[in-house]
Design an enzyme around this catalytic site. Structure first.
Site, PDB file in Angstrom:
ATOM      1  CG  HIS A   1      -2.191   0.724   1.173  1.00  0.00           C
ATOM      2  ND1 HIS A   1      -3.394   0.529   1.224  1.00  0.00           N
ATOM      3  CD2 HIS A   1      -2.165   2.229   0.725  1.00  0.00           C
ATOM      4  CE1 HIS A   1      -4.175   1.481   1.117  1.00  0.00           C
ATOM      5  NE2 HIS A   1      -3.308   2.691   0.862  1.00  0.00           N
TER       6      HIS A   1
ATOM      7  CD1 TRP B   1     -11.519   6.042   4.482  1.00  0.00           C
ATOM      8  CD2 TRP B   1     -10.014   4.272   4.026  1.00  0.00           C
ATOM      9  NE1 TRP B   1     -10.155   6.457   4.725  1.00  0.00           N
ATOM     10  CE2 TRP B   1      -9.439   5.267   4.415  1.00  0.00           C
ATOM     11  CE3 TRP B   1      -9.371   2.999   3.794  1.00  0.00           C
ATOM     12  CZ2 TRP B   1      -7.861   5.167   4.589  1.00  0.00           C
ATOM     13  CZ3 TRP B   1      -8.233   2.844   3.710  1.00  0.00           C
ATOM     14  CH2 TRP B   1      -7.295   3.788   4.190  1.00  0.00           C
TER      15      TRP B   1
ATOM     16  CG  ASN C   1      -4.824   0.038  -1.773  1.00  0.00           C
ATOM     17  OD1 ASN C   1      -6.031  -0.428  -1.848  1.00  0.00           O
ATOM     18  ND2 ASN C   1      -4.631   1.466  -1.924  1.00  0.00           N
ATOM     19  CD  GLN C   2      -6.881   3.764  -4.244  1.00  0.00           C
ATOM     20  OE1 GLN C   2      -7.616   3.761  -3.408  1.00  0.00           O
ATOM     21  NE2 GLN C   2      -5.904   4.581  -4.316  1.00  0.00           N
TER      22      GLN C   2
ATOM     23  CD  GLU D   1      -9.201   2.620   0.116  1.00  0.00           C
ATOM     24  OE1 GLU D   1      -9.467   3.674   0.087  1.00  0.00           O
ATOM     25  OE2 GLU D   1      -7.745   2.088   0.273  1.00  0.00           O
TER      26      GLU D   1
ATOM     27  CE1 TYR E   1     -13.052   6.820   0.033  1.00  0.00           C
ATOM     28  CE2 TYR E   1     -11.526   5.986  -1.403  1.00  0.00           C
ATOM     29  CZ  TYR E   1     -12.264   5.842  -0.213  1.00  0.00           C
ATOM     30  OH  TYR E   1     -11.746   5.184   0.673  1.00  0.00           O
TER      31      TYR E   1
END
Length: 439
Positions: free
Chosen positions: A145, A404, A190-191, A386, A316
């Site tokens: 991460h 999250w 992650n991402q 998330e 998001y």
């Protein structure tokens, strides 16, 4: 349609560690003195919700100490946050009280490796994993991460160098060997989008972009191949990768902005999903980026294609997209190679209610993202890894949901210190922790 549910909590191990007595020098490359070192009744039974000592330095330690102004208006850093390393047992008690049955956290590479295993770090994660399982909480473990060990950044510039691929594989191999008998859900990175863009294009994150992304994909794929060949037959787990997603809508109904929106989907989502599903980058990226975009050879393409058992989806925000000239005033970068730009407002106003900074709520966007993955990428098995609110689109292969996050943390983004948890642990400083009213 019924769905199943699991947890509520996610907390990054990298962000809950305390770096010890860091001293840093204004040198290039950067060096430091320790471089070596909701309601579940509507869901099926097996749906999943998730609602340091001995650690070496990572690039975030170096970045925030050398450039404190990039830590946000409070000049914050991750030296001391919500203290999960010291208070993991209390965290598990809170999860149990909340009825959580899944917990997504990351291993700090610099706490376990990079050159040899760190027994203190290994013990911490063993205790945490055993404690979770004792309470019937499924651990979802992320290998990386963004907290690259500083020593690897200093030695060969991290993900800019092909050498990172084998180092990442060796680290993953160690983790599978130590923890894989109990961890059945692994996430490699992650991402995938974040480090190449924010680290190497925007400069807001601790460190190109296309090379870094390419090496990330190869490192991910090599680790998946290792797990499937060496560990999965006996350990019977699953392994995947997390995608940061957004949804995009045209700024207006003009064809230019409609086309720009479609291009941007390929540059943001297709940049990683096309290699993962087809073994190549999107054609529009190849056309517009040209020689700056690396190519997979036949062996690499075969390795990357299909290298996941599940996908994690982080969501998001949704943005308006409009076209920009082929020769803009600012030279083209990875952020505008798609010949498009973004806005949270159009002539009719903001895209949704204000959240914080320049972000706005648009919960419908996650449904659009899931539908896009369903129709364009073969309806992969998905965990929402998330997000702040549970929304499921009928027909999408969604297996679990992680809000999250468990505790307010050191957020790896400007304006770092704001509350992001629907239930949060107050910054402890030996005061203990208790849930907020949002829980």
């Amino acid at each position: 349609m019924k769905f199943r549910a699991l947890g509520l909590v996610l907390l990054l191990a990298v962000e809950t560690c305390k770096a010890e007595e860091i001293t840093c020098e204004e040198t290039k490359p950067f060096t430091c003195n320790q471089t070596d070192r909701f309601n579940r009744k509507h869901f099926d039974d097996d749906f999943i919700f998730e609602g340091g000592k001995g650690r070496g330095l990572n690039v975030w330690d170096g970045f925030t100490h050398r450039y404190p102004e990039k830590g946000g208006p409070d000049l914050g850093n991750g030296d001391s946050t919500c203290g999960s390393y010291e208070h993991w047992q209390k965290d598990i008690d809170v999860m149990t009280e909340l009825g959580v049955d899944g917990y997504r956290f990351s291993l700090a590479w610099s706490r376990i490796a990079p050159r040899e295993s760190n027994q203190a770090g290994v013990k911490y994660y063993n205790d945490l994993i055993d404690g979770l399982l004792a309470k019937n909480i499924t651990p979802f473990v992320t290998l990386f991460h963004w907290d690259l060990p500083q020593v690897l950044q200093d030695e060969y510039e991290g993900f800019l160098n092909h050498e990172i691929i084998d180092d990442f594989k060796d680290y993953a191999n160690l983790c599978f060997k130590i923890f894989g008998d109990r961890v059945k859900k692994w996430i490699t990175i992650n991402q995938l989008y974040t480090v190449p863009t924010r680290g190497y294009a925007m400069g807001t994150d601790a460190p190109e972009p296309y090379i870094v992304a390419h090496n990330q994909l190869l490192a991910h794929a090599k680790v998946v191949h290792l797990y499937r060949k060496k560990y999965k037959p006996k350990q019977r787990g699953q392994i995947g990768v997390v995608m940061i997603t957004r949804w995009f809508v045209p700024y207006d109904s003009t064809q230019a902005n409609i086309d720009a929106t479609e291009r941007n989907k390929e540059f943001f989502l297709g940049w990683f999903m096309e290699p993962l599903t087809k073994g190549k980058y999107p054609d529009i990226m190849r056309k517009l980026v040209g020689r700056r975009l690396p190519k997979f050879n036949k062996k690499e393409a075969k390795l990357v294609k299909g290298s996941y058992d599940f996908l994690g989806i982080n969501y998001y925000q949704t943005q308006y997209v409009y076209a920009i000239p082929a020769n803009p005033p600012n030279r083209l970068t990875v952020l505008n190679d798609s010949l498009s730009a973004f806005s949270y407002e159009n002539k009719d106003g903001p895209i949704g209610p204000w959240f914080n900074a320049d972000s706005y709520y648009h919960p419908r966007g996650i449904l659009n993202v899931l539908e896009h993955f369903k129709t364009k990428y073969g309806n992969p098995l998905v965990y929402i890894t998330e997000n702040g609110e549970l929304l499921i689109l009928s027909g999408c292969n969604v297996k679990g949901y992680f809000a999250w996050c468990l505790g307010d943390n050191y957020e790896l983004w400007p304006s770092r210190s704001f509350h992001v948890s629907p239930f949060y642990l107050l910054h402890r400083k030996d005061k203990g922790a208790f849930p907020s009213f949002e829980a």
